[in-house]
Design a protein around this motif. Sequence first.
Motif, PDB file in Angstrom:
ATOM      1  N   ARG A 291      12.466-104.916 -48.147  1.00  0.00           N
ATOM      2  CA  ARG A 291      11.261-105.043 -47.503  1.00  0.00           C
ATOM      3  C   ARG A 291      10.917-103.979 -46.325  1.00  0.00           C
ATOM      4  O   ARG A 291      11.924-103.111 -46.197  1.00  0.00           O
ATOM      5  CB  ARG A 291      11.085-106.403 -46.444  1.00  0.00           C
ATOM      6  CG  ARG A 291      11.136-107.473 -47.294  1.00  0.00           C
ATOM      7  CD  ARG A 291       9.938-107.764 -48.558  1.00  0.00           C
ATOM      8  NE  ARG A 291       9.905-109.004 -48.910  1.00  0.00           N
ATOM      9  CZ  ARG A 291      10.592-109.374 -50.094  1.00  0.00           C
ATOM     10  NH1 ARG A 291      11.287-108.447 -50.748  1.00  0.00           N
ATOM     11  NH2 ARG A 291      10.444-110.686 -50.778  1.00  0.00           N
ATOM     12  N   LEU A 292       9.744-103.793 -45.639  1.00  0.00           N
ATOM     13  CA  LEU A 292       9.555-102.953 -44.533  1.00  0.00           C
ATOM     14  C   LEU A 292       9.788-103.908 -43.407  1.00  0.00           C
ATOM     15  O   LEU A 292       9.026-104.527 -43.225  1.00  0.00           O
ATOM     16  CB  LEU A 292       8.398-102.362 -44.879  1.00  0.00           C
ATOM     17  CG  LEU A 292       7.978-101.291 -45.899  1.00  0.00           C
ATOM     18  CD1 LEU A 292       6.727-100.841 -46.013  1.00  0.00           C
ATOM     19  CD2 LEU A 292       9.119-100.133 -45.930  1.00  0.00           C
TER      20      LEU A 292
ATOM     21  N   ALA B 265      13.275-115.548 -36.319  1.00  0.00           N
ATOM     22  CA  ALA B 265      12.807-114.933 -37.467  1.00  0.00           C
ATOM     23  C   ALA B 265      12.719-113.272 -37.412  1.00  0.00           C
ATOM     24  O   ALA B 265      12.232-112.849 -36.663  1.00  0.00           O
ATOM     25  CB  ALA B 265      11.339-115.705 -37.746  1.00  0.00           C
ATOM     26  N   LEU B 266      12.547-112.940 -38.643  1.00  0.00           N
ATOM     27  CA  LEU B 266      12.226-111.604 -39.097  1.00  0.00           C
ATOM     28  C   LEU B 266      11.117-111.621 -39.476  1.00  0.00           C
ATOM     29  O   LEU B 266      10.309-112.434 -40.429  1.00  0.00           O
ATOM     30  CB  LEU B 266      13.124-111.008 -40.057  1.00  0.00           C
ATOM     31  CG  LEU B 266      14.620-110.891 -39.800  1.00  0.00           C
ATOM     32  CD1 LEU B 266      15.445-110.452 -41.064  1.00  0.00           C
ATOM     33  CD2 LEU B 266      14.983-110.103 -38.629  1.00  0.00           C
ATOM     34  N   THR B 267      10.079-110.580 -39.101  1.00  0.00           N
ATOM     35  CA  THR B 267       8.682-110.452 -39.659  1.00  0.00           C
ATOM     36  C   THR B 267       8.980-109.044 -40.488  1.00  0.00           C
ATOM     37  O   THR B 267       9.033-108.042 -39.816  1.00  0.00           O
ATOM     38  CB  THR B 267       7.625-110.560 -38.782  1.00  0.00           C
ATOM     39  OG1 THR B 267       7.612-111.401 -37.798  1.00  0.00           O
ATOM     40  CG2 THR B 267       6.270-110.190 -39.422  1.00  0.00           C
ATOM     41  N   VAL B 268       8.269-109.189 -41.777  1.00  0.00           N
ATOM     42  CA  VAL B 268       8.693-107.827 -42.769  1.00  0.00           C
ATOM     43  C   VAL B 268       7.427-107.993 -43.408  1.00  0.00           C
ATOM     44  O   VAL B 268       6.655-108.714 -43.693  1.00  0.00           O
ATOM     45  CB  VAL B 268      10.128-107.981 -43.546  1.00  0.00           C
ATOM     46  CG1 VAL B 268      11.054-107.896 -42.605  1.00  0.00           C
ATOM     47  CG2 VAL B 268      10.060-109.291 -44.502  1.00  0.00           C
ATOM     48  N   ARG B 269       7.253-106.786 -44.167  1.00  0.00           N
ATOM     49  CA  ARG B 269       6.116-106.439 -45.105  1.00  0.00           C
ATOM     50  C   ARG B 269       6.833-106.141 -46.524  1.00  0.00           C
ATOM     51  O   ARG B 269       7.917-105.507 -46.587  1.00  0.00           O
ATOM     52  CB  ARG B 269       5.243-105.242 -44.664  1.00  0.00           C
ATOM     53  CG  ARG B 269       4.318-105.534 -43.670  1.00  0.00           C
ATOM     54  CD  ARG B 269       3.329-104.523 -43.397  1.00  0.00           C
ATOM     55  NE  ARG B 269       4.201-103.297 -42.692  1.00  0.00           N
ATOM     56  CZ  ARG B 269       4.226-102.115 -43.160  1.00  0.00           C
ATOM     57  NH1 ARG B 269       3.344-101.724 -44.301  1.00  0.00           N
ATOM     58  NH2 ARG B 269       4.837-101.240 -42.421  1.00  0.00           N
ATOM     59  N   GLY B 270       6.142-106.608 -47.361  1.00  0.00           N
ATOM     60  CA  GLY B 270       6.418-106.243 -48.664  1.00  0.00           C
ATOM     61  C   GLY B 270       5.490-107.070 -49.801  1.00  0.00           C
ATOM     62  O   GLY B 270       4.404-107.478 -49.349  1.00  0.00           O
TER      63      GLY B 270
ATOM     64  N   GLU C 144       2.402-109.642 -45.322  1.00  0.00           N
ATOM     65  CA  GLU C 144       3.661-110.002 -44.163  1.00  0.00           C
ATOM     66  C   GLU C 144       4.353-111.023 -44.738  1.00  0.00           C
ATOM     67  O   GLU C 144       3.686-112.333 -45.011  1.00  0.00           O
ATOM     68  CB  GLU C 144       2.843-110.185 -42.898  1.00  0.00           C
ATOM     69  CG  GLU C 144       3.632-109.779 -41.868  1.00  0.00           C
ATOM     70  CD  GLU C 144       3.046-109.477 -40.512  1.00  0.00           C
ATOM     71  OE1 GLU C 144       2.617-108.527 -40.110  1.00  0.00           O
ATOM     72  OE2 GLU C 144       2.570-110.845 -39.615  1.00  0.00           O
ATOM     73  N   GLU C 145       5.401-111.215 -44.305  1.00  0.00           N
ATOM     74  CA  GLU C 145       6.440-112.265 -44.500  1.00  0.00           C
ATOM     75  C   GLU C 145       7.396-112.695 -43.243  1.00  0.00           C
ATOM     76  O   GLU C 145       7.900-111.797 -42.617  1.00  0.00           O
ATOM     77  CB  GLU C 145       7.136-112.021 -45.696  1.00  0.00           C
ATOM     78  CG  GLU C 145       8.191-112.809 -46.145  1.00  0.00           C
ATOM     79  CD  GLU C 145       9.071-112.440 -47.454  1.00  0.00           C
ATOM     80  OE1 GLU C 145       9.936-113.187 -47.811  1.00  0.00           O
ATOM     81  OE2 GLU C 145       8.888-111.175 -47.831  1.00  0.00           O
TER      82      GLU C 145
END
Length: 191
Positions: free
Chosen positions: A152-153, A161-166, A171-172
């Motif tokens: 992910r980015l 939590a982690l917030t990532v893009r992919g 957004e996840e």
Amino acid sequence: MPRFESDSDARRLGEALAALRQEAGLSQAAAGERVGMTSQGWGLYESGKRPGLFRPDVQRRLTTALGASPEALALKLGAPAPPPPEPAASGVENRGRAFAGPSAATRRLQLSNDDLAPWAASGVVLEYEPGRWPRRGQGCVIEMADGELRVRLYEHADAEALTVRGLRGGEERIERSATRQVSAVTARLDV
């Protein structure tokens, strides 16, 4: 000091730096800001008009601003990375301005889908360093508690939590308790 690099060598190295910057999705101004210079200063490196780009310390500084490494710059150029420096004869190690190659812990992972396009497409090989935390917008490999690897980015993280893009830019949010390790992507290699 003898000048061993030609103008065409400087231009080719500058073009490789420009390609890394474009892959990172940065303008010359944004890249320059990350290292404390103007867009014009960054542009001089990319056009081959600033010969300092041959210095390993300058390469490390500029590529780090792009979330890459001097090794990735050498790969873009199509040349092997320079050899590590020889130890000083006095018994004291003098690393000078040279940089160390990828650490022994660096791992590789080949993408099998286009979930992160245009940042990275299927077939691209990612190098990542376990234990190295990513910066915002940098690629990351997340090892989940069940052993699954997710690419992910990275956006940001908090205690829970982690917030990532992919997955096509969506957004996840991934609970930290569901992760084992987060690692920064240090290079993208087109195969």
